[in-house]
Motif scaffolding. Structure first.
Motif, PDB file in Angstrom:
ATOM      1  N   TYR A  69       0.831  -1.204   0.000  1.00  0.00           N
ATOM      2  CA  TYR A  69       0.000   0.000   0.000  1.00  0.00           C
ATOM      3  C   TYR A  69       0.866   1.255   0.000  1.00  0.00           C
ATOM      4  O   TYR A  69       1.901   1.315   0.662  1.00  0.00           O
ATOM      5  CB  TYR A  69      -0.945  -0.015   1.201  1.00  0.00           C
ATOM      6  CG  TYR A  69      -1.924  -1.170   1.119  1.00  0.00           C
ATOM      7  CD1 TYR A  69      -3.159  -1.012   0.506  1.00  0.00           C
ATOM      8  CD2 TYR A  69      -1.579  -2.434   1.602  1.00  0.00           C
ATOM      9  CE1 TYR A  69      -4.036  -2.073   0.388  1.00  0.00           C
ATOM     10  CE2 TYR A  69      -2.453  -3.508   1.487  1.00  0.00           C
ATOM     11  CZ  TYR A  69      -3.675  -3.324   0.878  1.00  0.00           C
ATOM     12  OH  TYR A  69      -4.537  -4.380   0.736  1.00  0.00           O
ATOM     13  N   PHE A 146      -4.791   2.430  -0.697  1.00  0.00           N
ATOM     14  CA  PHE A 146      -4.957   2.910   0.675  1.00  0.00           C
ATOM     15  C   PHE A 146      -5.099   1.765   1.677  1.00  0.00           C
ATOM     16  O   PHE A 146      -5.797   0.781   1.424  1.00  0.00           O
ATOM     17  CB  PHE A 146      -6.208   3.783   0.773  1.00  0.00           C
ATOM     18  CG  PHE A 146      -6.131   5.052  -0.024  1.00  0.00           C
ATOM     19  CD1 PHE A 146      -5.611   6.211   0.524  1.00  0.00           C
ATOM     20  CD2 PHE A 146      -6.579   5.081  -1.343  1.00  0.00           C
ATOM     21  CE1 PHE A 146      -5.541   7.380  -0.213  1.00  0.00           C
ATOM     22  CE2 PHE A 146      -6.513   6.243  -2.096  1.00  0.00           C
ATOM     23  CZ  PHE A 146      -5.990   7.397  -1.535  1.00  0.00           C
ATOM     24  N   PHE A 170      -8.413  -0.271  -1.592  1.00  0.00           N
ATOM     25  CA  PHE A 170      -8.118  -0.085  -0.166  1.00  0.00           C
ATOM     26  C   PHE A 170      -8.360  -1.366   0.621  1.00  0.00           C
ATOM     27  O   PHE A 170      -9.056  -2.285   0.182  1.00  0.00           O
ATOM     28  CB  PHE A 170      -8.982   1.042   0.421  1.00  0.00           C
ATOM     29  CG  PHE A 170     -10.439   0.688   0.579  1.00  0.00           C
ATOM     30  CD1 PHE A 170     -10.940   0.262   1.797  1.00  0.00           C
ATOM     31  CD2 PHE A 170     -11.310   0.776  -0.500  1.00  0.00           C
ATOM     32  CE1 PHE A 170     -12.283  -0.076   1.950  1.00  0.00           C
ATOM     33  CE2 PHE A 170     -12.659   0.451  -0.366  1.00  0.00           C
ATOM     34  CZ  PHE A 170     -13.142   0.020   0.865  1.00  0.00           C
TER      35      PHE A 170
END
Length: 265
Positions: A69, A146, A170
């Motif tokens: 990430y 994310f 995410f």
């Protein structure tokens, strides 16, 4: 734990004692104590919840590779503490190019404990609201992946829904959990004119400790949209809300309420 009598929305109320549902500040220079001196109040601190870490072993079961990430979303200092704890325990090296998106400036500045703070990679909501957070994420979301560390039993669904709605890549790993403290013995027999909450878990703890809780005139304050929602969902009346324009902190919101209440007398 409340004063008798109904609170009239537009009339002044005598405020003598405030309960802050967080640990007592380490420094006597805390703005809470300055507020207490200014308005001749008694300020009591009692954490309604405690935070317990999720082990690195249990974190691995979530099958999330932190190094994959490029951006991290932080909504609390607890999230920062446990994110970097897990990284250390798993020996994960965080890239210097990682971007950090924080719910407030205070949370962003707390990152200095763990990283070399550079404005080009640390961003925060201008007003401490989710909308402000979305505004800064929106400017940088292209090509970012994310990671949003949160509590096992407390996740901001508004943030998750926004990330989904904006087609962001995410993950929301659990890195800690929030547990209700038993505060019955310390609270029973005491009367508070104002009680301030900072998380939905704090509100949940109140209702677990006092299932038949009756607000009965007590002024209630909340920090954060989710905390405000938890208070209203519990059927309680909310009087003090932060952050809002010109009141970025609970202390600022309390000071405004107390000043206005004093003028109304």
């Amino acid at each position: 734990m409340v004063k008798n009598g109904k609170h009239a929305e537009n009339s002044a109320k005598t405020i003598k004692k405030i309960l802050i549902t967080q640990p007592r500040p380490d420094s006597d220079k805390s703005p809470y104590f300055e507020l207490a001196r200014k308005f001749a109040l008694e300020m009591e601190f009692l954490p309604f919840i405690r935070v317990e870490p999720i082990s690195a072993k249990d974190f691995r079961k979530q099958k999330i590779e932190i190094s994959h990430y490029s951006a991290v979303i932080f909504t609390s200092r607890n999230a920062i503490d446990h994110f970097f704890r897990i990284c250390e325990e798993l020996k994960v090296n965080i890239s210097q190019d990682t971007k950090y998106f924080c719910i407030s400036e205070a949370v962003a500045l707390y990152l200095q404990k763990f990283i070399l703070y550079r404005k080009r990679k640390v961003f925060y909501s201008a007003d401490g609201t989710n909308k402000g957070l979305f505004d800064v994420i929106n400017k940088h979301k292209e090509h970012e992946k994310f990671i949003y560390p949160c509590s096992e039993n407390q996740q901001d669904n508004e943030i998750v829904n926004w990330l989904k709605g904006n087609k962001c890549e995410f993950s929301t790993p659990y890195m800690y959990s929030t547990i209700s403290n038993n505060v019955k013995e310390e609270i029973n027999g005491k009367e508070f004119d104002i009680i301030c909450f900072f998380t939905p878990s704090g509100v949940k703890s109140l209702l677990e400790n006092f299932p038949s809780y009756n607000q009965n005139g007590t002024v209630i304050g909340a920090f954060g949209n989710n905390t405000s929602k938890a208070i209203m969902d519990a059927g309680l009346q909310l009087h003090i809300k932060a952050p809002e324009p010109h009141v970025p902190s609970m202390v600022a919101a309390l000071e405004r309420f107390l000043s206005e209440n004093q003028k109304a007398k």
